[in-house]
Design a protein around this motif. Structure first.
Motif, PDB file in Angstrom:
ATOM      1  N   ASN A   1       0.923  -1.436  -0.451  1.00 22.65           N
ATOM      2  CA  ASN A   1       0.313  -0.008  -0.252  1.00 22.65           C
ATOM      3  C   ASN A   1       0.936   0.980   0.156  1.00 22.65           C
ATOM      4  OD1 ASN A   1      -2.468  -1.167  -0.377  1.00 22.65           O
ATOM      5  ND2 ASN A   1      -3.011  -1.047   1.801  1.00 22.65           N
ATOM      6  N   ASP A   2       2.062   0.900  -0.743  1.00 22.51           N
ATOM      7  CA  ASP A   2       2.692   2.167  -0.204  1.00 22.51           C
ATOM      8  C   ASP A   2       3.629   2.453  -1.791  1.00 22.51           C
ATOM      9  OD1 ASP A   2       5.203   4.306  -1.073  1.00 22.51           O
ATOM     10  OD2 ASP A   2       5.553   3.493   1.818  1.00 22.51           O
ATOM     11  N   LEU A   3       3.202   3.568  -2.736  1.00 24.03           N
ATOM     12  CA  LEU A   3       3.220   3.199  -3.825  1.00 24.03           C
ATOM     13  C   LEU A   3       4.784   4.052  -4.719  1.00 24.03           C
ATOM     14  CD1 LEU A   3       1.958   2.195  -6.724  1.00 24.03           C
ATOM     15  CD2 LEU A   3       0.884   4.756  -7.001  1.00 24.03           C
ATOM     16  N   ALA A   4       4.599   5.421  -4.012  1.00 22.56           N
ATOM     17  CA  ALA A   4       5.617   6.270  -3.717  1.00 22.56           C
ATOM     18  C   ALA A   4       7.096   4.752  -3.389  1.00 22.56           C
ATOM     19  CB  ALA A   4       5.763   7.063  -2.822  1.00 22.56           C
ATOM     20  N   ALA A   5       7.335   4.654  -2.297  1.00 21.01           N
ATOM     21  CA  ALA A   5       8.207   3.778  -2.075  1.00 21.01           C
ATOM     22  C   ALA A   5       8.597   2.682  -3.421  1.00 21.01           C
ATOM     23  CB  ALA A   5       7.891   2.737  -1.051  1.00 21.01           C
ATOM     24  N   THR A   6       7.232   1.421  -3.427  1.00 22.22           N
ATOM     25  CA  THR A   6       7.319   0.493  -4.507  1.00 22.22           C
ATOM     26  C   THR A   6       8.208   0.942  -5.683  1.00 22.22           C
ATOM     27  OG1 THR A   6       5.891  -0.451  -3.269  1.00 22.22           O
ATOM     28  CG2 THR A   6       6.077  -1.467  -5.519  1.00 22.22           C
ATOM     29  N   LYS A   7       7.725   2.522  -6.441  1.00 25.99           N
ATOM     30  CA  LYS A   7       7.701   2.440  -7.727  1.00 25.99           C
ATOM     31  C   LYS A   7       9.083   2.720  -7.312  1.00 25.99           C
ATOM     32  CE  LYS A   7       7.103   6.487 -10.537  1.00 25.99           C
ATOM     33  NZ  LYS A   7       6.392   7.332 -10.624  1.00 25.99           N
ATOM     34  N   SER A   8       9.703   3.165  -6.632  1.00 26.18           N
ATOM     35  CA  SER A   8      11.243   3.974  -6.550  1.00 26.18           C
ATOM     36  C   SER A   8      12.372   2.832  -6.211  1.00 26.18           C
ATOM     37  CB  SER A   8      11.959   4.609  -4.911  1.00 26.18           C
ATOM     38  OG  SER A   8      11.159   5.616  -5.070  1.00 26.18           O
ATOM     39  N   LEU A   9      11.120   1.750  -5.941  1.00 26.10           N
ATOM     40  CA  LEU A   9      11.898  -0.218  -5.825  1.00 26.10           C
ATOM     41  C   LEU A   9      12.139   0.145  -7.420  1.00 26.10           C
ATOM     42  CD1 LEU A   9      13.456  -1.770  -3.800  1.00 26.10           C
ATOM     43  CD2 LEU A   9      11.026  -2.259  -3.009  1.00 26.10           C
ATOM     44  N   ILE A  10      10.686  -0.416  -7.536  1.00 28.73           N
ATOM     45  CA  ILE A  10      10.891  -1.498  -8.907  1.00 28.73           C
ATOM     46  C   ILE A  10      12.134  -0.591  -9.993  1.00 28.73           C
ATOM     47  CG2 ILE A  10       9.152  -0.734 -10.965  1.00 28.73           C
ATOM     48  CD1 ILE A  10       7.206  -1.629  -9.061  1.00 28.73           C
ATOM     49  N   GLN A  11      11.603   1.503  -9.901  1.00 28.60           N
ATOM     50  CA  GLN A  11      12.583   1.754 -11.488  1.00 28.60           C
ATOM     51  C   GLN A  11      14.257   1.489 -10.213  1.00 28.60           C
ATOM     52  OE1 GLN A  11      11.322   5.532 -10.205  1.00 28.60           O
ATOM     53  NE2 GLN A  11       9.240   5.735 -11.948  1.00 28.60           N
ATOM     54  N   ALA A  12      14.731   1.519  -9.412  1.00 27.09           N
ATOM     55  CA  ALA A  12      15.955   1.010  -9.717  1.00 27.09           C
ATOM     56  C   ALA A  12      16.266  -0.538  -9.955  1.00 27.09           C
ATOM     57  CB  ALA A  12      16.660   1.628  -7.816  1.00 27.09           C
ATOM     58  N   ASN A  13      15.376  -1.240 -10.129  1.00 27.12           N
ATOM     59  CA  ASN A  13      15.855  -2.656 -10.582  1.00 27.12           C
ATOM     60  C   ASN A  13      15.044  -2.431 -12.404  1.00 27.12           C
ATOM     61  OD1 ASN A  13      16.793  -4.189  -8.254  1.00 27.12           O
ATOM     62  ND2 ASN A  13      15.573  -2.271  -7.052  1.00 27.12           N
TER      63      ASN A  13
END
Ligand SMILES: Cc1ncc(COP(=O)(O)O)c(C=O)c1O
Length: 440
Positions: free
Chosen positions: A200-212
């Motif tokens: 439920n934390d889109l911003a943190a998940t987005k960062s993790l996805i973009q970094a990988n």
């Protein structure tokens, strides 16, 4: 009296009331570690041994009867006995227990599932939700040629894909996060290369996805954390995640093993989300061991044996005739849209009534969930959470109501409205009686 002393008292009374279960447990532990073969149904200090079920009732070996509000952790949606299923299964048995060949039964079930889940353009059967998820993840990695699997804190995708550690107190509200019993024990997890993101934390998940971005092959998520505490996924979060998967070329897998019963087309239909792959299990086998994974044609056709380089996927019981017939019968005659709507609406009302009462009592409890799948949480701090849940659990058992010791409350079709009303009254009574306790 303190909360902890009240729990000790309730546990002592439980032990005294259940000598035959204890006897069964002693025999069982000679052959089975901890006396059982399924950790989720263990009860501390020893489990009740059930000899029979009928309708929504369970009868234990000491002769106590319980109304079952666990419903086999959501898979027991049909209740203990169901004539429609029974008759279909008996006919299937008479036509051959195992056939070891293609049958018309599996395509009938597959077609019924596709009708409900248009995202599953093609699908394959397996023997459990765990297996379906292992297959879906491995398929996604093979399809993308990538290595990383994104999972979520508190997620549960089966016995080997279990409870990814909750790092942040943010699933719903800080005080809601369980000091989960499951997190106190070790879990077995298949060693994929995981990225664990906050639910439920889109911003943190987005960062993790973009970094990988170039290494994530699969993103797997439950649209509501089930074993992680019945925490619904936020619609914006889930839709955003769907888009992020597309953006980086990862396969987006929705695990609807539990949530498929929350509506005719599962939670994906309610939210208007189309996953690349979807997994289901539990009740769709009509009471038998079942799992399925399916999705986009371009991914799933890799299992087409006619194609050069087709991927082999075996499984002795994948198309077991009894399971196929029971599942198809259940989908056609029992898990109908109106029936699911009615059951889920009873669940929504139940949750609202219990929470309204907790609020007016200022009780340290809350029920979360969706429709007919819910979870009781105790909001006391630290270890008192477990004590608070244990006391409700033992005192409900004394009154003839069975919930999971970890707090799961799941409804089934064999229940009447008056069963549910009686349960709501019992929960409120138990919590009201705790008001004089010192929370220590
Ligand atoms: C969301 C989810 N996925 C997968 C599974 C695993 O299913 P099974 O127990 O059939 O392996 C479960 C089981 O509870 C589940 O809740």
């Amino acid at each position: 009296m303190s909360l902890r002393s009240a729990v000790d008292e309730a546990r002592t009374s439980y032990v005294a009331r259940n000598p035959k279960s204890l006897e069964c447990f002693r025999r069982a532990e000679e052959s089975l570690p901890g006396g059982g073969t399924r950790s989720s149904i263990f009860i501390h200090p020893f489990p009740l041994f059930i000899s029979k079920g009928e309708g929504t009732s369970l009868l234990d070996v000491d002769g106590h009867e319980y109304l079952d509000f666990v419903s086999d952790f959501t898979s027991g949606i049909y209740g203990k006995t169901n004539k429609v299923l029974r008759d279909a299964i008996v006919t299937a048995l008479d036509n051959g227990i195992q056939l070891g060949a293609h049958t018309p039964f599996e395509s009938r079930l597959a077609s019924l599932i596709r009708h409900r889940f248009p995202s599953m353009e093609l699908l394959r059967f397996a023997n459990s939700g765990t297996e379906a998820n292992l297959l879906a993840i491995t398929t996604a990695l093979k399809f993308t040629g990538r290595t990383k699997v994104m999972v979520f804190e508190g997620g549960y995708h089966g016995s080997l894909l279990s409870h990814f550690e909750v790092k942040k107190d943010q699933l719903v509200e800080a005080e809601l996060v369980e000091e989960d019993r499951k997190n106190e024990v070790n879990v077995l997890t298949v060693p994929f290369d995981y990225l664990v993101a906050p639910y439920n934390d889109l911003a943190a998940t987005k960062s993790l996805i973009q970094a990988n971005a170039t290494s994530i092959g699969a993103i797997i998520i439950e649209p509501m954390l089930g074993a992680g505490g019945c925490i619904p996924g936020d619609a914006t979060f889930l839709r955003g995640l769907r888009q992020l998967a597309t953006d980086v070329g990862a396969v987006f897998i929705l695990d609807e093993v539990q949530t498929a019963r929350l509506g005719f087309g599962g939670r994906q239909k309610t939210l208007g989300i189309t996953p690349d792959l979807c997994t289901i299990g539990k009740f769709f086998g009509g009471g038998f061991a079942f799992g399925a994974f399916g999705g986009k044609l371009e991914i799933m056709q890799m299992f087409d044996s006619r194609r050069p380089g087709a991927v082999s996927h075996g499984g002795t019981f994948n198309n077991s005739p009894c399971t196929m017939v029971a599942g198809a019968t259940a989908l056609e005659q029992i898990l109908t849209e109106p029936a699911l709507e009615a059951l889920n609406s009873i669940g929504d009302d139940m949750r609202d009534s219990i929470n309204a009462a907790f609020k007016s009592l200022s009780a340290p409890y809350i029920v979360t969930g969706l429709g007919s799948i819910n979870q009781l949480h105790c909001t006391l701090p630290g270890k008192l959470k477990t004590a608070g849940l244990d006391l409700v659990f033992f005192r409900l058992l004394e009154r003839g109501y069975w919930i999971a010791q970890r707090g799961l409350i799941s409804l089934n079709f064999a229940m009447s409205q008056s069963d549910v009303d009686g349960f709501v009254t019992a929960v409120i009574k138990v919590v009201r009686e705790m008001q004089d306790l010192v929370m220590d």
